[in-house]
Design a protein around this motif. Sequence first.
Motif, PDB file in Angstrom:
ATOM      1  N   THR A 141      57.183  66.422  51.385  1.00  0.00           N
ATOM      2  CA  THR A 141      58.548  66.968  52.601  1.00  0.00           C
ATOM      3  C   THR A 141      58.506  68.119  51.884  1.00  0.00           C
ATOM      4  OG1 THR A 141      59.772  64.801  52.639  1.00  0.00           O
ATOM      5  CG2 THR A 141      60.296  66.634  53.520  1.00  0.00           C
ATOM      6  N   ASN A 142      58.301  69.209  52.831  1.00  0.00           N
ATOM      7  CA  ASN A 142      58.414  70.877  52.473  1.00  0.00           C
ATOM      8  C   ASN A 142      60.077  70.559  52.853  1.00  0.00           C
ATOM      9  OD1 ASN A 142      55.631  71.223  54.199  1.00  0.00           O
ATOM     10  ND2 ASN A 142      55.687  71.614  51.984  1.00  0.00           N
ATOM     11  N   GLY A 143      60.685  71.261  51.366  1.00  0.00           N
ATOM     12  CA  GLY A 143      62.289  71.137  51.588  1.00  0.00           C
ATOM     13  C   GLY A 143      62.980  72.947  51.012  1.00  0.00           C
ATOM     14  N   LYS A 144      63.790  73.031  51.131  1.00  0.00           N
ATOM     15  CA  LYS A 144      64.416  74.632  51.240  1.00  0.00           C
ATOM     16  C   LYS A 144      64.174  75.952  49.960  1.00  0.00           C
ATOM     17  CE  LYS A 144      68.293  77.548  52.150  1.00  0.00           C
ATOM     18  NZ  LYS A 144      69.768  77.795  52.493  1.00  0.00           N
ATOM     19  N   ASN A 145      63.756  74.874  48.599  1.00  0.00           N
ATOM     20  CA  ASN A 145      63.842  74.511  47.731  1.00  0.00           C
ATOM     21  C   ASN A 145      62.748  74.481  46.796  1.00  0.00           C
ATOM     22  OD1 ASN A 145      66.243  76.449  47.883  1.00  0.00           O
ATOM     23  ND2 ASN A 145      67.236  75.170  47.334  1.00  0.00           N
ATOM     24  N   SER A 146      62.702  73.232  47.269  1.00  0.00           N
ATOM     25  CA  SER A 146      61.077  72.844  46.780  1.00  0.00           C
ATOM     26  C   SER A 146      60.742  71.258  47.565  1.00  0.00           C
ATOM     27  CB  SER A 146      61.475  71.700  45.549  1.00  0.00           C
ATOM     28  OG  SER A 146      62.608  70.452  45.462  1.00  0.00           O
TER      29      SER A 146
ATOM     30  N   ARG B 161      58.540  72.624  42.080  1.00  0.00           N
ATOM     31  CA  ARG B 161      59.312  74.016  42.849  1.00  0.00           C
ATOM     32  C   ARG B 161      59.127  74.575  41.854  1.00  0.00           C
ATOM     33  NH1 ARG B 161      63.743  75.092  39.928  1.00  0.00           N
ATOM     34  NH2 ARG B 161      63.594  73.257  38.181  1.00  0.00           N
ATOM     35  N   GLN B 162      59.051  75.996  42.969  1.00  0.00           N
ATOM     36  CA  GLN B 162      58.215  77.207  41.910  1.00  0.00           C
ATOM     37  C   GLN B 162      60.286  77.900  41.717  1.00  0.00           C
ATOM     38  OE1 GLN B 162      55.533  81.330  42.932  1.00  0.00           O
ATOM     39  NE2 GLN B 162      56.091  80.038  44.655  1.00  0.00           N
ATOM     40  N   VAL B 163      59.753  78.494  40.337  1.00  0.00           N
ATOM     41  CA  VAL B 163      60.762  79.423  39.839  1.00  0.00           C
ATOM     42  C   VAL B 163      59.882  80.909  39.884  1.00  0.00           C
ATOM     43  CG1 VAL B 163      62.173  79.947  38.006  1.00  0.00           C
ATOM     44  CG2 VAL B 163      61.596  77.912  39.077  1.00  0.00           C
ATOM     45  N   ALA B 164      60.521  81.876  40.743  1.00  0.00           N
ATOM     46  CA  ALA B 164      59.118  83.250  40.811  1.00  0.00           C
ATOM     47  C   ALA B 164      59.414  83.779  40.461  1.00  0.00           C
ATOM     48  CB  ALA B 164      59.747  83.470  42.553  1.00  0.00           C
ATOM     49  N   ASP B 165      60.681  84.084  39.315  1.00  0.00           N
ATOM     50  CA  ASP B 165      60.760  85.214  38.265  1.00  0.00           C
ATOM     51  C   ASP B 165      61.131  84.716  36.365  1.00  0.00           C
ATOM     52  OD1 ASP B 165      63.142  83.421  38.499  1.00  0.00           O
ATOM     53  OD2 ASP B 165      65.123  85.102  38.462  1.00  0.00           O
ATOM     54  N   GLU B 166      60.898  83.986  36.753  1.00  0.00           N
ATOM     55  CA  GLU B 166      60.847  82.784  35.086  1.00  0.00           C
ATOM     56  C   GLU B 166      59.351  82.544  34.898  1.00  0.00           C
ATOM     57  OE1 GLU B 166      64.212  80.928  32.283  1.00  0.00           O
ATOM     58  OE2 GLU B 166      64.280  81.256  34.274  1.00  0.00           O
TER      59      GLU B 166
ATOM     60  N   SER C 222      52.285  78.296  34.646  1.00  0.00           N
ATOM     61  CA  SER C 222      51.966  79.828  35.729  1.00  0.00           C
ATOM     62  C   SER C 222      51.962  79.497  36.572  1.00  0.00           C
ATOM     63  CB  SER C 222      51.162  80.148  35.167  1.00  0.00           C
ATOM     64  OG  SER C 222      51.258  82.031  35.218  1.00  0.00           O
ATOM     65  N   ASN C 223      52.556  80.342  37.351  1.00  0.00           N
ATOM     66  CA  ASN C 223      52.617  80.307  39.550  1.00  0.00           C
ATOM     67  C   ASN C 223      51.629  81.555  39.081  1.00  0.00           C
ATOM     68  OD1 ASN C 223      54.070  83.404  38.950  1.00  0.00           O
ATOM     69  ND2 ASN C 223      55.299  82.546  40.462  1.00  0.00           N
ATOM     70  N   GLY C 224      50.576  82.222  38.301  1.00  0.00           N
ATOM     71  CA  GLY C 224      49.214  82.804  38.574  1.00  0.00           C
ATOM     72  C   GLY C 224      50.324  84.786  38.823  1.00  0.00           C
TER      73      GLY C 224
ATOM     74  N   SER D 203      56.599  80.476  37.610  1.00  0.00           N
ATOM     75  CA  SER D 203      56.396  79.177  37.370  1.00  0.00           C
ATOM     76  C   SER D 203      56.678  78.264  38.487  1.00  0.00           C
ATOM     77  CB  SER D 203      57.006  78.605  35.595  1.00  0.00           C
ATOM     78  OG  SER D 203      58.289  79.660  35.054  1.00  0.00           O
ATOM     79  N   PHE D 204      55.788  77.148  37.923  1.00  0.00           N
ATOM     80  CA  PHE D 204      55.818  75.750  39.078  1.00  0.00           C
ATOM     81  C   PHE D 204      56.708  74.823  37.717  1.00  0.00           C
ATOM     82  CE2 PHE D 204      53.038  77.700  42.396  1.00  0.00           C
ATOM     83  CZ  PHE D 204      54.013  77.496  42.976  1.00  0.00           C
ATOM     84  N   VAL D 205      57.403  74.442  38.425  1.00  0.00           N
ATOM     85  CA  VAL D 205      57.884  73.275  37.514  1.00  0.00           C
ATOM     86  C   VAL D 205      57.467  71.580  38.426  1.00  0.00           C
ATOM     87  CG1 VAL D 205      60.140  71.917  36.837  1.00  0.00           C
ATOM     88  CG2 VAL D 205      59.469  75.024  37.084  1.00  0.00           C
TER      89      VAL D 205
END
Lengths: 250, 179
Positions: free
Chosen positions: A129-134, A155-160, A214-216, A220-222
């Motif tokens: 299920t695609n959610g708003k944040n994850s 979940r992606q955390v784009a800035d850490e 790492s998200n490349g 990051s991806f958690v």
Amino acid sequence: MSNLDKRATDELHARTDKHLQVLKDQIWEELEQELFSEDPLIRSRVKKLKKKNYAISLIITVAAGLLIALSLQTDTGTAFVKEIKEIFVPEKQIIQNIEGTDEETEVQLNEGKDSEYIIYVDETRYELTNGKNSDVISTIIPLPEKYPEVTMEIRQVADEKPEDLVNTIEAALKKDFPELREVEEVTEPVIGFNLHGAAGNEAESKIVNAYVISNGQEGSFVITQYYFLEAAEGHGARFHRMLETFKIVK
Amino acid sequence: MNIDGWYKQILAGDKDAFRHLYEAYAEYAIRTASAITRNREMAKDAVQETFIRVYRQIDSYNQSSPFEPWFYRILTNECMRLLKKNSFYSKFEHPDLENEPSIAEESFDSLSDLYTVIQSLDDAHRIPLILKYLKGFTEKEIAEILELNHNTAKSRLFKGRQRLKDQLFPTERRLNNSE
């Protein structure tokens, strides 16, 4: 003790007797250097040796990055991403070992939030299920109420970066899982940090198994898996195999 | 002195106390790791890493629980991690003997190498048997070490032992099956 049990005990002792004292001395010598040496260069030796094992995957990552960078100079970014997606077949069969038995399973290609990654999901048992944040992968048929949740959240955390984020994740998980194991660097099912904890030894005790990768780019991806002890070799093993198919495409 | 006596000293970084703990637990740790990994160098690395973790994470050991299951949980996890990481090599070092007809056909007398038969089992049955026979752990302790439900550990020990009997007494198995 039966004859079989006694023989098994005797043979295991006999076959593990070789070089026992030599190994014991060698291990102590290395422990002494690693833990008690006053020379920090010697103390860091073991860590350096371990990092050497990750060198190959690092070279592959750098090489893949260069290939993408070179391709982007000739094609538009969008077209390249489309090409990458087309490489992945919509459906494939995998063999997974569930509770000691090899099982052939058909898995289907799923896209993550904003098409930033792909993952193959066993859609006979789970749905993404695609959610708003994850995004959350959960069982199609809800489990009876007595069981804890069985989910895998991406979940992606784009800035850490993972090395910065992992401590925050560890602190958060420790609230529910005080006996969380020390953070471990892993290369399977994904390359990154692993956090694993159990909230007891009962069949229905909650288990958490999280990866910070790492998200490349700069983030990051958690990926956080929740299941319970008795389901470790069922849902736990299936999540592991699904996660092996996880690929970042953007 | 035992772990209760050494605990606070190790926590304070006392080398002598840690050496005493090492002397008390190293031998069986090496035996267990050697049997699980089937590789001397891998066993050495697993035991070394286990003691490093014990020293650095002694504060996460709950003193009201027995020490050995906690210690062996770290050890078996480390062995399994190394086995997984080096699975390419371990396959060549120890081929799958479970389906090897020459073993199944041998009689109990000629097959003196029960160790080889134990090692031919899959990890789910092999590792609980190693813990039971080598160190004498109970079903409950094995369940705790391998983070399994008690009944799962019990069933794996039973099935593992049954497979040993099947390999060692093929004639008896055939007779039972034909009954």
